[in-house]
Design a protein around this motif. Structure first.
Motif, PDB file in Angstrom:
ATOM      1  N   ASP A   7       0.825  -1.205   0.000  1.00  0.00           N
ATOM      2  CA  ASP A   7       0.000   0.000   0.000  1.00  0.00           C
ATOM      3  C   ASP A   7       0.859   1.256   0.000  1.00  0.00           C
ATOM      4  OD1 ASP A   7      -2.255  -1.532  -0.011  1.00  0.00           O
ATOM      5  OD2 ASP A   7      -2.667  -1.334   2.132  1.00  0.00           O
ATOM      6  N   GLU A   8       1.976   1.220   0.743  1.00  0.00           N
ATOM      7  CA  GLU A   8       2.877   2.369   0.787  1.00  0.00           C
ATOM      8  C   GLU A   8       3.782   2.408  -0.446  1.00  0.00           C
ATOM      9  OE1 GLU A   8       3.216   2.437   5.695  1.00  0.00           O
ATOM     10  OE2 GLU A   8       4.957   1.909   4.472  1.00  0.00           O
ATOM     11  N   ALA A   9       4.276   1.249  -0.848  1.00  0.00           N
ATOM     12  CA  ALA A   9       5.253   1.193  -1.938  1.00  0.00           C
ATOM     13  C   ALA A   9       4.652   1.606  -3.272  1.00  0.00           C
ATOM     14  CB  ALA A   9       5.824  -0.214  -2.046  1.00  0.00           C
ATOM     15  N   ILE A  10       3.380   1.292  -3.500  1.00  0.00           N
ATOM     16  CA  ILE A  10       2.765   1.582  -4.800  1.00  0.00           C
ATOM     17  C   ILE A  10       2.699   3.079  -5.072  1.00  0.00           C
ATOM     18  CG2 ILE A  10       0.356   1.721  -4.046  1.00  0.00           C
ATOM     19  CD1 ILE A  10      -0.365   0.068  -6.520  1.00  0.00           C
ATOM     20  N   LEU A  11       2.724   3.884  -4.019  1.00  0.00           N
ATOM     21  CA  LEU A  11       2.665   5.332  -4.172  1.00  0.00           C
ATOM     22  C   LEU A  11       4.021   5.950  -4.500  1.00  0.00           C
ATOM     23  CD1 LEU A  11       0.379   6.142  -1.099  1.00  0.00           C
ATOM     24  CD2 LEU A  11      -0.316   5.832  -3.490  1.00  0.00           C
ATOM     25  N   LEU A  12       5.085   5.151  -4.384  1.00  0.00           N
ATOM     26  CA  LEU A  12       6.439   5.684  -4.516  1.00  0.00           C
ATOM     27  C   LEU A  12       7.214   5.112  -5.698  1.00  0.00           C
ATOM     28  CD1 LEU A  12       7.358   5.600  -0.714  1.00  0.00           C
ATOM     29  CD2 LEU A  12       6.754   7.605  -2.070  1.00  0.00           C
ATOM     30  N   GLY A  13       6.638   4.173  -6.435  1.00  0.00           N
ATOM     31  CA  GLY A  13       7.339   3.574  -7.564  1.00  0.00           C
ATOM     32  C   GLY A  13       8.286   2.487  -7.113  1.00  0.00           C
ATOM     33  N   ALA A  14       7.774   1.285  -6.983  1.00  0.00           N
ATOM     34  CA  ALA A  14       8.552   0.193  -6.388  1.00  0.00           C
ATOM     35  C   ALA A  14       8.670  -1.000  -7.320  1.00  0.00           C
ATOM     36  CB  ALA A  14       7.914  -0.245  -5.063  1.00  0.00           C
ATOM     37  N   ALA A  15       9.764  -1.728  -7.152  1.00  0.00           N
ATOM     38  CA  ALA A  15       9.986  -2.962  -7.899  1.00  0.00           C
ATOM     39  C   ALA A  15       9.092  -4.071  -7.369  1.00  0.00           C
ATOM     40  CB  ALA A  15      11.444  -3.386  -7.793  1.00  0.00           C
ATOM     41  N   VAL A  16       8.740  -4.994  -8.251  1.00  0.00           N
ATOM     42  CA  VAL A  16       8.078  -6.224  -7.837  1.00  0.00           C
ATOM     43  C   VAL A  16       9.048  -7.373  -8.075  1.00  0.00           C
ATOM     44  CG1 VAL A  16       5.779  -5.335  -8.322  1.00  0.00           C
ATOM     45  CG2 VAL A  16       7.004  -6.613 -10.094  1.00  0.00           C
ATOM     46  N   GLY A  17       8.841  -8.470  -7.364  1.00  0.00           N
ATOM     47  CA  GLY A  17       9.735  -9.607  -7.470  1.00  0.00           C
ATOM     48  C   GLY A  17       9.471 -10.445  -8.714  1.00  0.00           C
ATOM     49  N   HIS A  18      10.515 -11.159  -9.135  1.00  0.00           N
ATOM     50  CA  HIS A  18      10.415 -12.069 -10.276  1.00  0.00           C
ATOM     51  C   HIS A  18      11.115 -13.374  -9.933  1.00  0.00           C
ATOM     52  CE1 HIS A  18      10.020  -8.017 -12.004  1.00  0.00           C
ATOM     53  NE2 HIS A  18       9.341  -8.572 -12.997  1.00  0.00           N
ATOM     54  N   VAL A  19      10.541 -14.470 -10.408  1.00  0.00           N
ATOM     55  CA  VAL A  19      11.147 -15.793 -10.261  1.00  0.00           C
ATOM     56  C   VAL A  19      11.164 -16.458 -11.636  1.00  0.00           C
ATOM     57  CG1 VAL A  19      10.457 -16.095  -7.845  1.00  0.00           C
ATOM     58  CG2 VAL A  19       8.903 -16.809  -9.681  1.00  0.00           C
ATOM     59  N   PRO A  20      12.009 -17.460 -11.827  1.00  0.00           N
ATOM     60  CA  PRO A  20      12.035 -18.133 -13.130  1.00  0.00           C
ATOM     61  C   PRO A  20      10.702 -18.820 -13.429  1.00  0.00           C
ATOM     62  CG  PRO A  20      14.028 -18.614 -11.873  1.00  0.00           C
ATOM     63  CD  PRO A  20      13.085 -17.941 -10.934  1.00  0.00           C
ATOM     64  N   GLY A  21      10.209 -18.618 -14.645  1.00  0.00           N
ATOM     65  CA  GLY A  21       8.998 -19.287 -15.085  1.00  0.00           C
ATOM     66  C   GLY A  21       9.306 -20.661 -15.656  1.00  0.00           C
ATOM     67  N   GLY A  72      11.273 -13.069  -4.678  1.00  0.00           N
ATOM     68  CA  GLY A  72      11.707 -12.630  -5.992  1.00  0.00           C
ATOM     69  C   GLY A  72      12.529 -11.360  -6.011  1.00  0.00           C
ATOM     70  N   GLN A  73      13.037 -10.915  -4.860  1.00  0.00           N
ATOM     71  CA  GLN A  73      13.935  -9.768  -4.808  1.00  0.00           C
ATOM     72  C   GLN A  73      15.127 -10.111  -3.913  1.00  0.00           C
ATOM     73  OE1 GLN A  73      12.410  -5.705  -4.785  1.00  0.00           O
ATOM     74  NE2 GLN A  73      10.316  -6.475  -4.694  1.00  0.00           N
ATOM     75  N   PHE A  74      16.292  -9.594  -4.275  1.00  0.00           N
ATOM     76  CA  PHE A  74      17.517  -9.876  -3.534  1.00  0.00           C
ATOM     77  C   PHE A  74      18.294  -8.585  -3.332  1.00  0.00           C
ATOM     78  CE2 PHE A  74      16.235 -13.738  -5.608  1.00  0.00           C
ATOM     79  CZ  PHE A  74      16.480 -14.726  -4.668  1.00  0.00           C
ATOM     80  N   ALA A  75      19.042  -8.535  -2.232  1.00  0.00           N
ATOM     81  CA  ALA A  75      19.816  -7.337  -1.929  1.00  0.00           C
ATOM     82  C   ALA A  75      21.102  -7.725  -1.229  1.00  0.00           C
ATOM     83  CB  ALA A  75      19.001  -6.385  -1.053  1.00  0.00           C
ATOM     84  N   GLU A  76      22.108  -6.880  -1.383  1.00  0.00           N
ATOM     85  CA  GLU A  76      23.388  -7.101  -0.707  1.00  0.00           C
ATOM     86  C   GLU A  76      23.931  -5.753  -0.248  1.00  0.00           C
ATOM     87  OE1 GLU A  76      25.190  -9.798   0.972  1.00  0.00           O
ATOM     88  OE2 GLU A  76      24.698 -10.703  -0.972  1.00  0.00           O
ATOM     89  N   LEU A  77      24.386  -5.714   1.010  1.00  0.00           N
ATOM     90  CA  LEU A  77      25.027  -4.529   1.566  1.00  0.00           C
ATOM     91  C   LEU A  77      26.373  -4.935   2.132  1.00  0.00           C
ATOM     92  CD1 LEU A  77      25.086  -1.559   2.580  1.00  0.00           C
ATOM     93  CD2 LEU A  77      23.966  -2.384   4.679  1.00  0.00           C
ATOM     94  N   GLY A 108       9.784 -20.192  -5.192  1.00  0.00           N
ATOM     95  CA  GLY A 108      11.224 -20.444  -5.145  1.00  0.00           C
ATOM     96  C   GLY A 108      11.620 -21.524  -4.169  1.00  0.00           C
ATOM     97  N   GLU A 109      10.749 -21.841  -3.206  1.00  0.00           N
ATOM     98  CA  GLU A 109      11.019 -22.928  -2.274  1.00  0.00           C
ATOM     99  C   GLU A 109      10.425 -24.204  -2.853  1.00  0.00           C
ATOM    100  OE1 GLU A 109      12.803 -22.995   0.348  1.00  0.00           O
ATOM    101  OE2 GLU A 109      13.097 -20.882   0.848  1.00  0.00           O
TER     102      GLU A 109
END
Length: 463
Positions: free
Chosen positions: A205-219, A310-315, A405-406
């Protein structure tokens, strides 16, 4: 410290066009829909973006787009907990029941004695992967913690290390209880506002107002498809629902590199990245109070990784060089992102990201020591011989099986040249091996199999 303003990198680093070229190549070669990369050197941050946020709509990814950073959010929870320590409200080594007297985690010894230090270092033994949805109301987190009363622990308190999402749910409830508000609002008040971050979301609900990525998995054909679910339920907020830009994630990192900045005192900020426990996992060499700690050829690197649906991050943060790198991706990871991170870290501070693990030649020596069944909530593993080859069969059930993915699978096991450390060949992925670590008091009969950072306890009886 206000949110960092993107500008050019210093001469000892990379140019913006070079970073853009590297990210564009990573997205193309990795078959990733989109990504965002931010690099911090000496207080200056450069951010670039590539690809799309959603392959269905084709909306371009920009440097202002929000991505889910998954378990990197645990660092935000840990920082808020350390603020309570700084304020004298919390002692790291007092029982959590001093603040949550109703706490029950399926074992009375653990329930009565577990501390915040156990939770932040993943040594509580509490069953960590509980993904039940407890609703979207403000009591969602309290109801989630109540669920833990019915689940026996993975291992005895402090007996080993096992990645534990649920432990951060408990920590989050304590933070919310002390704040007299919701966990989400407590983090906004304690971290987001002091850092000057304006583009931040917890949910769809919050993210849709700010322009956010959605996850993807292999089809079915291996190409990425949009995930049917945007994120984990609300109760997962303390474990990993932070949704943010890469640049603002580095504002958080910069505060820690500045020995706490506006968030913490210097001694507590340093304590967070001071080793607390060795880590029997590929995720890190040691664990601090929230931070993963790596030793890469003598260079200490701290940070955290994150994976959602479907999203990954590294810091990665390199304190001795005041360097930080954040990579956010809305698709499957692989060799292309490893090459990008390796190059950026080497070129900014000389840190050497370890290579992707590859197996040694031949078959596993003395396979009999590993043969057996190992289990945790939602996952049963069996190591067995298939002819002369050692294989691992993974069966997923319960709520875990509903997460994209699991999946259940059988994987051949390969040697690494080190006793107790094997590599599982993941089917359907281009030459990807998952580390498998077996250990325990008796090396001839390991008590634990660590895979994916989780401890699976041997469940078969000796013959």
């Amino acid at each position: 410290m206000p949110a960092l303003t993107p500008r050019s990198l210093t001469p000892r680093s990379l140019t913006r066009p070079d970073l853009q070229d590297r990210l564009d190549r990573m997205v193309a070669e990795g078959d990733m829909p989109g990504a965002q990369l931010a690099v911090l050197v000496d207080g200056a941050v450069t951010t670039v973006a590539s690809g799309v946020l959603n392959i269905t709509t084709g909306q371009p990814a920009t440097t202002a787009s929000l991505f889910q950073v998954g378990s990197i959010g645990k660092l935000w929870t840990a920082t808020a907990a350390m603020q309570l320590v700084q304020e004298g409200v919390l002692d790291l080594d007092e029982p959590i029941r001093a603040h949550l007297p109703e706490l029950s985690v399926g074992d009375e010894v653990t329930s009565a004695n577990v501390t915040m230090r156990h939770l932040l270092t993943h040594t509580s033994g509490i069953e960590g992967d509980v993904f039940d949805d407890t609703g979207n109301n403000d009591d969602a987190l309290a109801r989630y913690v109540e669920l833990l009363a019915t689940l026996p622990p993975v291992h005895a308190l402090g007996a080993t290390w096992s990645y534990c999402n649920a432990g951060f749910g408990i920590a989050g409830l304590l933070i919310a209880r002390q704040a007299g508000t919701t966990f989400e609002q407590a983090i906004r008040d304690r971290l987001v506002v002091p850092l000057g971050i304006e583009r931040f979301a917890w949910n769809a609900d919050e993210a849709i107002l700010l322009g956010a990525a959605v996850g993807h998995v292999p089809g079915p054909d291996g190409q990425p498809v949009v995930t049917p679910t945007y994120s984990f339920p609300r109760n997962a907020a303390p474990a990993g629902l932070v949704t943010i830009t890469a640049a603002d994630l580095l504002a958080f990192a910069a505060a820690h590199l500045d020995d706490g900045g506006p968030l913490l005192s210097a001694d507590l900020a340093v304590a967070m990245r001071t080793p607390q426990v060795d880590c029997p996992s590929h995720l890190a060499d040691r664990w601090g109070l929230g931070f993963m700690i790596h030793d890469w050829d003598g260079t200490t690197v701290v940070g955290h990784g994150g994976a959602t649906i479907g999203q990954f991050a590294e810091l990665y943060m390199v304190p001795e060089h005041d360097v930080a790198v954040a990579l956010l991706v809305n698709g499957s990871r692989g060799r292309s992102d490893h090459a990008l991170l390796s190059g950026v870290l080497a070129d900014t501070c000389g840190a050497a990201l370890p290579p992707i693990p590859t197996p040694s030649a031949g078959t596993v020596t003395d396979p009999a020591r590993y043969i057996g069944r190992y289990s945790r909530l939602g996952v049963d593993l069996e190591v067995a011989l298939d002819g002369d080859d050692l294989v691992l069969t993974r069966k997923v059930h319960g709520a875990l099986a509903d997460i994209p993915g699991e999946e259940s699978m059988t994987m051949p096991l390969h040697p690494t040249g080190e006793v107790g450390r094997l590599l599982a060949r993941v089917p359907g992925r281009a030459v990807v091996h998952a580390p498998v670590i077996l250990h325990g008091v008796d090396d001839e009969r390991p008590a634990y199999l660590h895979m994916g950072g989780r401890a699976h306890v041997r469940s078969d009886q000796p013959t």
